[in-house]
Design a protein around this motif. Structure first.
Motif, PDB file in Angstrom:
ATOM      1  N   SER A  44     -44.521 -56.808  57.476  1.00 27.01           N
ATOM      2  CA  SER A  44     -44.641 -55.834  56.387  1.00 27.01           C
ATOM      3  C   SER A  44     -44.695 -56.585  55.060  1.00 27.01           C
ATOM      4  CB  SER A  44     -43.452 -54.869  56.400  1.00 27.01           C
ATOM      5  OG  SER A  44     -43.552 -53.932  55.342  1.00 27.01           O
ATOM      6  N   ILE A  45     -45.800 -56.391  54.345  1.00 25.44           N
ATOM      7  CA  ILE A  45     -45.961 -57.043  53.040  1.00 25.44           C
ATOM      8  C   ILE A  45     -45.136 -56.269  52.025  1.00 25.44           C
ATOM      9  CG2 ILE A  45     -47.595 -57.866  51.329  1.00 25.44           C
ATOM     10  CD1 ILE A  45     -47.859 -59.099  54.134  1.00 25.44           C
ATOM     11  N   ASN A  46     -44.115 -56.919  51.505  1.00 21.76           N
ATOM     12  CA  ASN A  46     -43.162 -56.259  50.621  1.00 21.76           C
ATOM     13  C   ASN A  46     -43.486 -56.542  49.161  1.00 21.76           C
ATOM     14  OD1 ASN A  46     -40.908 -54.528  50.689  1.00 21.76           O
ATOM     15  ND2 ASN A  46     -39.589 -56.196  50.005  1.00 21.76           N
ATOM     16  N   ARG A  47     -43.331 -55.543  48.338  1.00 22.81           N
ATOM     17  CA  ARG A  47     -43.641 -55.709  46.913  1.00 22.81           C
ATOM     18  C   ARG A  47     -42.500 -56.394  46.176  1.00 22.81           C
ATOM     19  NH1 ARG A  47     -44.483 -50.233  43.843  1.00 22.81           N
ATOM     20  NH2 ARG A  47     -42.303 -50.106  44.473  1.00 22.81           N
ATOM     21  N   ASP A  48     -41.277 -56.053  46.503  1.00 21.37           N
ATOM     22  CA  ASP A  48     -40.112 -56.568  45.790  1.00 21.37           C
ATOM     23  C   ASP A  48     -39.407 -57.640  46.623  1.00 21.37           C
ATOM     24  OD1 ASP A  48     -40.551 -54.670  43.733  1.00 21.37           O
ATOM     25  OD2 ASP A  48     -39.577 -53.141  44.971  1.00 21.37           O
ATOM     26  N   PRO A  49     -38.712 -58.566  45.961  1.00 19.64           N
ATOM     27  CA  PRO A  49     -37.991 -59.618  46.697  1.00 19.64           C
ATOM     28  C   PRO A  49     -36.814 -59.090  47.509  1.00 19.64           C
ATOM     29  CG  PRO A  49     -37.529 -59.753  44.343  1.00 19.64           C
ATOM     30  CD  PRO A  49     -38.631 -58.758  44.504  1.00 19.64           C
ATOM     31  N   SER A  50     -36.271 -57.949  47.133  1.00 21.21           N
ATOM     32  CA  SER A  50     -35.139 -57.373  47.868  1.00 21.21           C
ATOM     33  C   SER A  50     -35.588 -56.149  48.655  1.00 21.21           C
ATOM     34  CB  SER A  50     -34.014 -56.989  46.902  1.00 21.21           C
ATOM     35  OG  SER A  50     -34.488 -56.040  45.954  1.00 21.21           O
ATOM     36  N   LEU A  51     -34.915 -55.885  49.748  1.00 20.96           N
ATOM     37  CA  LEU A  51     -35.268 -54.759  50.604  1.00 20.96           C
ATOM     38  C   LEU A  51     -34.531 -53.504  50.163  1.00 20.96           C
ATOM     39  CD1 LEU A  51     -35.176 -56.449  54.128  1.00 20.96           C
ATOM     40  CD2 LEU A  51     -37.095 -56.220  52.544  1.00 20.96           C
ATOM     41  N   SER A  52     -35.220 -52.380  50.315  1.00 24.47           N
ATOM     42  CA  SER A  52     -34.585 -51.100  50.021  1.00 24.47           C
ATOM     43  C   SER A  52     -33.699 -50.694  51.209  1.00 24.47           C
ATOM     44  CB  SER A  52     -35.646 -50.033  49.775  1.00 24.47           C
ATOM     45  OG  SER A  52     -36.399 -49.804  50.955  1.00 24.47           O
ATOM     46  N   ARG A  53     -32.889 -49.697  50.976  1.00 22.94           N
ATOM     47  CA  ARG A  53     -32.000 -49.220  52.041  1.00 22.94           C
ATOM     48  C   ARG A  53     -32.816 -48.716  53.233  1.00 22.94           C
ATOM     49  NH1 ARG A  53     -26.854 -47.382  52.895  1.00 22.94           N
ATOM     50  NH2 ARG A  53     -26.637 -45.636  54.340  1.00 22.94           N
ATOM     51  N   GLU A  54     -33.919 -48.008  52.961  1.00 25.66           N
ATOM     52  CA  GLU A  54     -34.758 -47.481  54.032  1.00 25.66           C
ATOM     53  C   GLU A  54     -35.370 -48.616  54.854  1.00 25.66           C
ATOM     54  OE1 GLU A  54     -38.567 -44.462  54.693  1.00 25.66           O
ATOM     55  OE2 GLU A  54     -38.084 -45.240  52.703  1.00 25.66           O
ATOM     56  N   GLU A  55     -35.775 -49.690  54.190  1.00 23.42           N
ATOM     57  CA  GLU A  55     -36.380 -50.818  54.904  1.00 23.42           C
ATOM     58  C   GLU A  55     -35.352 -51.527  55.779  1.00 23.42           C
ATOM     59  OE1 GLU A  55     -39.947 -52.111  51.806  1.00 23.42           O
ATOM     60  OE2 GLU A  55     -37.886 -52.791  51.459  1.00 23.42           O
ATOM     61  N   ILE A  56     -34.130 -51.644  55.294  1.00 24.86           N
ATOM     62  CA  ILE A  56     -33.077 -52.276  56.098  1.00 24.86           C
ATOM     63  C   ILE A  56     -32.767 -51.430  57.328  1.00 24.86           C
ATOM     64  CG2 ILE A  56     -30.648 -52.955  56.117  1.00 24.86           C
ATOM     65  CD1 ILE A  56     -30.923 -53.656  53.153  1.00 24.86           C
ATOM     66  N   VAL A  57     -32.688 -50.106  57.141  1.00 25.43           N
ATOM     67  CA  VAL A  57     -32.438 -49.197  58.271  1.00 25.43           C
ATOM     68  C   VAL A  57     -33.581 -49.272  59.279  1.00 25.43           C
ATOM     69  CG1 VAL A  57     -32.179 -46.782  58.943  1.00 25.43           C
ATOM     70  CG2 VAL A  57     -30.975 -47.656  56.921  1.00 25.43           C
ATOM     71  N   ALA A  58     -34.833 -49.301  58.768  1.00 27.47           N
ATOM     72  CA  ALA A  58     -35.998 -49.382  59.651  1.00 27.47           C
ATOM     73  C   ALA A  58     -35.999 -50.676  60.450  1.00 27.47           C
ATOM     74  CB  ALA A  58     -37.279 -49.262  58.830  1.00 27.47           C
ATOM     75  N   ARG A  59     -35.594 -51.773  59.801  1.00 30.17           N
ATOM     76  CA  ARG A  59     -35.561 -53.059  60.497  1.00 30.17           C
ATOM     77  C   ARG A  59     -34.501 -53.066  61.595  1.00 30.17           C
ATOM     78  NH1 ARG A  59     -33.705 -58.209  57.198  1.00 30.17           N
ATOM     79  NH2 ARG A  59     -31.791 -56.959  57.292  1.00 30.17           N
ATOM     80  N   GLU A  60     -33.328 -52.519  61.306  1.00 30.96           N
ATOM     81  CA  GLU A  60     -32.258 -52.479  62.311  1.00 30.96           C
ATOM     82  C   GLU A  60     -32.636 -51.572  63.473  1.00 30.96           C
ATOM     83  OE1 GLU A  60     -29.676 -54.457  62.311  1.00 30.96           O
ATOM     84  OE2 GLU A  60     -30.490 -55.342  60.462  1.00 30.96           O
ATOM     85  N   PHE A  61     -33.299 -50.454  63.166  1.00 28.08           N
ATOM     86  CA  PHE A  61     -33.736 -49.550  64.229  1.00 28.08           C
ATOM     87  C   PHE A  61     -34.787 -50.229  65.096  1.00 28.08           C
ATOM     88  CE2 PHE A  61     -36.561 -46.244  65.884  1.00 28.08           C
ATOM     89  CZ  PHE A  61     -35.644 -45.417  66.529  1.00 28.08           C
TER      90      PHE A  61
END
Length: 389
Positions: free
Chosen positions: A346-363
């Motif tokens: 996933s090409i990310n725009r910001d250097p830090s991950l959002s809460r939704e992205e962290i949840v999606a990664r763990e899922f």
């Protein structure tokens, strides 16, 4: 032309009625310009020969190309001026270093050349349209023009960089992709023969089968584990699409160098699936497809996978490059009937991950899907990194 006839008649009538040296001097002084205008009106400008020559037809994003327009004619009739206009695609107009229209003064020349350059070319397949020529008389009473249809194509491949091996080693170590050593095929069990494909090694050729069928046949191996990759590019509209294409090209380049077989599919319109192959010819096909990629997908990536599951080889690792991964995306992909392993970049725009992205990664991790977030700004600057957190 009617205005010119009117002026000639008016000058003649003035000289006849006024008389004297001055009036006739004005008439005879005007007469050469009128005669020139009459001849120019009948002059066959459509008979010119126009040719466009590109310094190269294929190049990479950000490179420059020189363009030369050669105009020739059969006669040396004097032309006061000639306006030359190149009809460029809209995406290329902003890359011209000089004006799109140029005025030259040919006079008696039978051949003349115009040079200009296109700089920092954008990725894509660009089609030239034609060239317009326009000239006129000294008095500006009328213009004459001709349009020459000169189709041409300029193919700009995406830029790419060398991916660090540590970004791919997890795929290799866990059996999710091919080994870096293609010679391991020779240690596998031979299960049959097949037609020769570009990229096959000479040591794989089955000479007995080749002699019988009078065509090159190669050995087909029963592979110990899947060595193939099937890459999917999400063409949904996003501001990060060019970054996605660059990363996809880099992935294809790095994987192809290691001798790994790779297939490809674009989710938008006109994205035909390329079967899993290896070799330089396959690499060129993938880069050509990436050059034409655009954000025209009408269906989300997860629905595309569900509808086109049959095009994904069962023995290949599925690698997805997207510009925005959500929890819903991971849920749909995990529900799709795909047995092989899946890796999402996933090409990310910001250097830090959002809460939704962290949840999606763990899922995704819980569902056995490997997820990597790539920071857009870093690899655009030539320093590709994977975001850890």
């Amino acid at each position: 032309m009617s205005s010119l006839l009117f002026l000639v008649g008016l000058a003649f009538v003035f000289a006849m009625f006024q008389g004297g040296f001055v009036s006739w001097f004005l008439f005879y002084s005007f007469l050469p310009f009128a005669i020139y205008s009459f001849i120019l009106f009948c002059y066959p400008i459509h008979g010119f020969r126009v040719e466009r020559v590109l310094s190269k037809n294929e190049l990479r994003t950000g490179e420059n190309v020189g363009v030369k327009i050669v105009i020739s004619r059969k006669t040396s009739f004097p032309l006061f001026f000639l306006l030359v206009e190149e009809k460029l695609p809209k995406r290329l107009e902003q890359n011209m270093t000089e004006a799109q229209k140029k005025i030259i003064f040919p006079w008696f020349k039978r051949e003349f050349t115009i040079n200009y350059s296109l700089e920092k070319l954008p990725r894509g397949e660009h089609f030239f349209k034609g060239i317009r020529l326009k000239t006129g008389d000294f008095l500006g009473l009328f213009d004459k023009e001709a349009v020459f249809d000169l189709p041409g194509k300029l193919l700009v491949y995406p830029a790419y960089f060398e991916l660090p091996y540590r970004q791919l080693d997890q795929l290799f170590d866990q059996g999710r992709a091919g080994t870096a050593n293609r010679l391991q095929r020779e240690n596998s069990i031979v299960s049959g023969v097949r037609d020769y494909q570009p990229g096959d090694q000479l040591s794989w050729i089955n000479w007995k089968a080749t002699a019988k069928k009078n065509d090159i046949m190669t050995k087909e191996f029963e592979e110990m584990k899947s060595r193939d990759i099937f890459l999917m590019l999400d063409e949904s509209p996003t501001e990060r699409f060019e970054a996605m294409v660059t990363y996809a090209a880099s992935f294809v380049h790095s994987v192809s160098k290691k001798g790994i077989q790779i297939g490809f599919y674009r989710t938008g319109k006109g994205g035909d699936a390329l079967p899993v192959r290896s070799g330089e010819l396959q690499r060129q096909k993938l880069f050509y497809s990436l050059a034409k990629a655009c954000t025209n997908a009408s269906v989300p990536i997860e629905r595309t996978i569900e509808k086109n599951a049959s095009i994904i080889p069962s023995n290949a690792a599925l690698v997805i490059i997207t510009g925005g991964m959500t929890l819903q995306t991971v849920e749909w992909i995990s529900l799709s009937k795909i047995n092989q392993s899946i890796t999402i970049f996933s090409i990310n725009r910001d250097p830090s991950l959002s809460r939704e992205e962290i949840v999606a990664r763990e899922f995704a991790k819980a569902k056995g899907i490997n997820v990597k977030y790539i920071e857009k700004e870093l690899f655009e600057a030539g320093i590709p990194e994977v975001i850890a957190q």
